[in-house]
Design a protein around this motif. Structure first.
Motif, mmCIF file in Angstrom:
data_model
loop_
_atom_site.group_PDB
_atom_site.id
_atom_site.type_symbol
_atom_site.label_atom_id
_atom_site.label_comp_id
_atom_site.label_asym_id
_atom_site.label_seq_id
_atom_site.Cartn_x
_atom_site.Cartn_y
_atom_site.Cartn_z
ATOM 1 N N LEU A 140 38.551 40.450 31.773
ATOM 2 C CA LEU A 140 38.714 40.618 33.220
ATOM 3 C C LEU A 140 39.544 39.462 33.758
ATOM 4 O O LEU A 140 39.178 38.300 33.597
ATOM 5 C CB LEU A 140 37.347 40.662 33.910
ATOM 6 N N VAL A 144 32.061 42.055 41.685
ATOM 7 C CA VAL A 144 32.801 43.260 42.056
ATOM 8 C C VAL A 144 32.109 43.952 43.230
ATOM 9 O O VAL A 144 32.752 44.426 44.149
ATOM 10 C CB VAL A 144 32.943 44.214 40.845
ATOM 11 N N VAL A 156 39.340 47.318 41.041
ATOM 12 C CA VAL A 156 39.586 46.947 39.650
ATOM 13 C C VAL A 156 40.379 48.046 38.963
ATOM 14 O O VAL A 156 40.031 49.221 39.050
ATOM 15 C CB VAL A 156 38.259 46.718 38.893
#
Length: 128
Positions: A20, A61, A68
């Motif tokens: 990520l 998130v 994303v």
């Protein structure tokens, strides 16, 4: 997030890797996990599902409502998750589970990317 799976190696073991990064390419988080020896398509679907579960449970998130983009170099997996092609029967359950996570989280999109773009996840999966 870049997602990849590796099957093969000396013992025919497999691994999945998820990396990520933010929009500047800075590493935020990542993880790897060993998997049983599987066909490549199933391993890629398993890597995708693992990444989506991670994102679903990620407080960062959720709290920041970050959009994303999940990139995979497996075009077959991307086409199956988008419903453009029928999933291989062996990967169908994994694809359906991944699809359920995506429709519940509108801030996640799945894209196909070239192997060169996905090289961080590819490298980590092979090293694990």
């Amino acid at each position: 997030m870049n997602v990849d799976a590796f099957v093969g190696g000396v013992n025919l073991d497999g691994a999945i890797a998820n990396v990520l990064r933010d929009s500047n390419g800075t590493l935020l988080e990542g993880f790897t996990r060993k998997i049983s020896p599987l066909r490549a398509l199933i391993a890629e679907a398993q890597a995708l599902l693992s990444a989506l579960k991670f994102l679903k449970d990620s407080s960062k998130v959720k709290e920041d409502k970050i959009c994303v983009t999940v990139g995979l170099d497996s075009k077959a997996t991307v086409l199956a998750i988008k419903g453009i092609v029928e999933a291989n029967w062996e990967a169908e359950t994994l694809i359906l589970q991944a699809h359920e996570v995506i429709i519940r989280r509108l801030n996640i999109s799945i894209v196909h990317c070239k192997r060169t773009v996905n090289r961080a996840a590819d490298f980590v999966a092979k090293m694990f």
